[in-house]
Design a protein around this motif. Sequence first.
Motif, PDB file in Angstrom:
ATOM      1  N   LEU A  69       0.821  -1.211   0.000  1.00  0.00           N
ATOM      2  CA  LEU A  69       0.000   0.000   0.000  1.00  0.00           C
ATOM      3  C   LEU A  69       0.857   1.264   0.000  1.00  0.00           C
ATOM      4  N   VAL A  70       2.066   1.196   0.542  1.00  0.00           N
ATOM      5  CA  VAL A  70       2.981   2.333   0.500  1.00  0.00           C
ATOM      6  C   VAL A  70       3.704   2.391  -0.841  1.00  0.00           C
ATOM      7  N   VAL A  71       4.122   1.230  -1.345  1.00  0.00           N
ATOM      8  CA  VAL A  71       4.845   1.201  -2.624  1.00  0.00           C
ATOM      9  C   VAL A  71       3.987   1.759  -3.758  1.00  0.00           C
ATOM     10  N   ALA A  72       2.710   1.354  -3.821  1.00  0.00           N
ATOM     11  CA  ALA A  72       1.857   1.684  -4.973  1.00  0.00           C
ATOM     12  C   ALA A  72       1.801   3.181  -5.277  1.00  0.00           C
ATOM     13  N   PRO A  73       1.426   4.043  -4.326  1.00  0.00           N
ATOM     14  CA  PRO A  73       1.327   5.472  -4.675  1.00  0.00           C
ATOM     15  C   PRO A  73       2.682   6.164  -4.823  1.00  0.00           C
ATOM     16  N   LEU A  74       3.745   5.570  -4.248  1.00  0.00           N
ATOM     17  CA  LEU A  74       5.054   6.233  -4.302  1.00  0.00           C
ATOM     18  C   LEU A  74       5.843   5.915  -5.563  1.00  0.00           C
ATOM     19  N   LEU A  75       5.458   4.861  -6.299  1.00  0.00           N
ATOM     20  CA  LEU A  75       6.215   4.479  -7.493  1.00  0.00           C
ATOM     21  C   LEU A  75       6.336   5.635  -8.480  1.00  0.00           C
ATOM     22  N   ILE A  76       5.217   6.255  -8.782  1.00  0.00           N
ATOM     23  CA  ILE A  76       5.225   7.327  -9.784  1.00  0.00           C
ATOM     24  C   ILE A  76       5.954   8.552  -9.253  1.00  0.00           C
ATOM     25  N   PRO A 130      11.192   1.850  -9.800  1.00  0.00           N
ATOM     26  CA  PRO A 130      11.090   2.553 -11.084  1.00  0.00           C
ATOM     27  C   PRO A 130      12.443   2.918 -11.679  1.00  0.00           C
ATOM     28  N   ALA A 131      13.432   3.164 -10.821  1.00  0.00           N
ATOM     29  CA  ALA A 131      14.759   3.524 -11.315  1.00  0.00           C
ATOM     30  C   ALA A 131      15.413   2.358 -12.037  1.00  0.00           C
ATOM     31  N   THR A 132      15.145   1.115 -11.592  1.00  0.00           N
ATOM     32  CA  THR A 132      15.759  -0.041 -12.250  1.00  0.00           C
ATOM     33  C   THR A 132      15.328  -0.122 -13.712  1.00  0.00           C
ATOM     34  N   SER A 213      -0.045  16.377  -5.129  1.00  0.00           N
ATOM     35  CA  SER A 213      -0.537  15.154  -5.786  1.00  0.00           C
ATOM     36  C   SER A 213       0.032  13.917  -5.106  1.00  0.00           C
ATOM     37  N   ALA A 214       1.309  13.963  -4.777  1.00  0.00           N
ATOM     38  CA  ALA A 214       1.932  12.825  -4.100  1.00  0.00           C
ATOM     39  C   ALA A 214       1.270  12.579  -2.748  1.00  0.00           C
ATOM     40  N   ALA A 215       1.029  13.641  -1.977  1.00  0.00           N
ATOM     41  CA  ALA A 215       0.405  13.497  -0.659  1.00  0.00           C
ATOM     42  C   ALA A 215      -1.021  12.962  -0.788  1.00  0.00           C
ATOM     43  N   LEU A 216      -1.766  13.444  -1.768  1.00  0.00           N
ATOM     44  CA  LEU A 216      -3.145  12.993  -1.954  1.00  0.00           C
ATOM     45  C   LEU A 216      -3.207  11.504  -2.269  1.00  0.00           C
ATOM     46  N   SER A 217      -2.297  11.028  -3.122  1.00  0.00           N
ATOM     47  CA  SER A 217      -2.333   9.618  -3.507  1.00  0.00           C
ATOM     48  C   SER A 217      -1.975   8.721  -2.329  1.00  0.00           C
ATOM     49  N   GLY A 404       4.333   6.604 -19.199  1.00  0.00           N
ATOM     50  CA  GLY A 404       3.200   6.795 -18.303  1.00  0.00           C
ATOM     51  C   GLY A 404       2.361   5.534 -18.169  1.00  0.00           C
ATOM     52  N   ALA A 405       2.198   4.803 -19.285  1.00  0.00           N
ATOM     53  CA  ALA A 405       1.432   3.558 -19.246  1.00  0.00           C
ATOM     54  C   ALA A 405       2.137   2.511 -18.391  1.00  0.00           C
ATOM     55  N   ALA A 406       3.462   2.399 -18.530  1.00  0.00           N
ATOM     56  CA  ALA A 406       4.218   1.431 -17.729  1.00  0.00           C
ATOM     57  C   ALA A 406       4.135   1.764 -16.237  1.00  0.00           C
ATOM     58  N   ALA A 407       4.171   3.062 -15.905  1.00  0.00           N
ATOM     59  CA  ALA A 407       4.079   3.472 -14.500  1.00  0.00           C
ATOM     60  C   ALA A 407       2.720   3.088 -13.914  1.00  0.00           C
ATOM     61  N   ILE A 408       1.660   3.258 -14.686  1.00  0.00           N
ATOM     62  CA  ILE A 408       0.324   2.892 -14.209  1.00  0.00           C
ATOM     63  C   ILE A 408       0.221   1.379 -14.029  1.00  0.00           C
ATOM     64  N   GLU A 409       0.817   0.619 -14.945  1.00  0.00           N
ATOM     65  CA  GLU A 409       0.784  -0.839 -14.834  1.00  0.00           C
ATOM     66  C   GLU A 409       1.502  -1.304 -13.568  1.00  0.00           C
ATOM     67  N   GLU A 410       2.688  -0.740 -13.293  1.00  0.00           N
ATOM     68  CA  GLU A 410       3.425  -1.107 -12.078  1.00  0.00           C
ATOM     69  C   GLU A 410       2.622  -0.763 -10.828  1.00  0.00           C
ATOM     70  N   THR A 411       1.963   0.403 -10.853  1.00  0.00           N
ATOM     71  CA  THR A 411       1.140   0.817  -9.720  1.00  0.00           C
ATOM     72  C   THR A 411      -0.035  -0.136  -9.523  1.00  0.00           C
ATOM     73  N   ALA A 412      -0.637  -0.598 -10.637  1.00  0.00           N
ATOM     74  CA  ALA A 412      -1.766  -1.525 -10.549  1.00  0.00           C
ATOM     75  C   ALA A 412      -1.339  -2.838  -9.909  1.00  0.00           C
ATOM     76  N   TYR A 413      -0.125  -3.305 -10.218  1.00  0.00           N
ATOM     77  CA  TYR A 413       0.384  -4.528  -9.594  1.00  0.00           C
ATOM     78  C   TYR A 413       0.451  -4.367  -8.072  1.00  0.00           C
TER      79      TYR A 413
END
Length: 522
Positions: A69-76, A130-132, A213-217, A404-413
Amino acid sequence: MTLLDLAPVLRRATTERRASRWSVLVLLCLSLLLITVDATVLHVAVPALTAALEPSAVELLWIIDVYSLVVAPLLIMFGTLGDRFGRKRLVLAGFVIFGVASAGATMAPTPLTLIMARALLGVGGAMIMPATLSILRQVFTDRRERAIALGVWSAVAAAGAAVGPLVGGLLVEHFWWGAVFLINVPILIVLLPLAARLLPESRGLRRPWDALSAALSVLGILALAFGLKEAGSGHMLPLPAAVGVLLAGAGLLVWFVRRQRRLTAPLLDVGLFRSRAFSTGVAGVLFGVFALVGLQLMLAQYLQLVLGDSPLRAALRMLPLVLSAIGGGLAAAYVLGRFGMRATMSGGLALVALSLTPTLGWGVERHPVMLAVCFVGIGFGLQVALLAASDTIMSSVPESRAGGAAAIEETAYELGAGLGVAVLGTITTIVYAPSVAAVPGVPAGAMDQARQSLAAAAHVADQVGGPAGATLLHTARWAFVDALHVTIIVSVLLLALTATAVALLLRRDRGLECPDQVREIP
């Protein structure tokens, strides 16, 4: 020096550069493996952890899912910060935070301390992940080599979560529950100097970073999960207050989406969801991982606490799930070519739902062969469905918006993993607690503790001992089986609805039926 003299030097430099690229790939994949394994490594360790720290039902769910739950919003967010301040710097800082958090989790004396350490692990993981991927795209400039590197990266990402319970089972069996975190420390001590030496300096376009935006997510997702768990258990808040927190979290996420639509450089490219194919692919990833990770936690407890398997035996009995997922990854390209994306994604999700159905007739007896068959169907079906969903996501957007699409996919995982544990775990708690009837000879306070979770009931039964302890454990096991059945019914319905939606919503997207039309991501 002549051109002939320069030729061996150039050849040697080219060879060293190629070797360096593959060394970077190995380093980044090891880093990614640590992150993905940590999402599920605790599943088999739940009984031992519960006996040691005695968490409540809600605390146990937070221990398991706060990481995702912490990883998901912070990835982007960290993807954007890596572009601004340097990805290598972000990876190194992430290693340090991940190592410190792992050491803290190992020595955690209370559930709250462990929850905070797991949250910090999520921060470190979100800095690294995301950096990897960005560094790989920079290091591998040749398209063929890049495709191989990205394929290896994707395989490691998929395998890590599946292998997590096996790693946890081995460590808990031979050491103690804290070893699942302690093992990260020596690995990171080796990786940190190697990363400082091998990783290139890497920056992207300096996009604006919106702190609000980061805080809201982050706050929206955590409030949503907190309200959901409290509404189901009432551990800290009464029902009206829990519903209020739940609605507040939903409101923060709505605010986040509206803000992204207004920003010229949003953290999340929500405009991509206008594509029906893209939205369907993201839903396939989200709900597929939701069902897998949530049920993986429940089935690990079923094997140990209902059937009486040791941590290692439970992990080995889940091995068909891991092997079939690997097989699904290897066979996915052929299946996609033979049946197309729509049929592969919907068929894979339907296979998972079908494979779960036999478990609805099981109780406290063993079904070793059928269990293995079910695990094979779950692992294979989910893996081909997830890869088809990934292809659907990336093929439905222009190359200029692939990042942007890849970032959303990683977040969905990650979001699917976190919400799967939160939702299915809460459903389990709602059904389980009232089903544990009072047992003569067991004090009321001990009964309240036993109603928190099956692991807590097993711990109480061991302390009480005698006929009363045996009766309590028998009652709790059947209560958990009933709760597991309800959880499986919810998962089967969700998977069936998602499979049906995929089949219907992608029906008119003819361009997605041929994998040859999938764009290569630069």
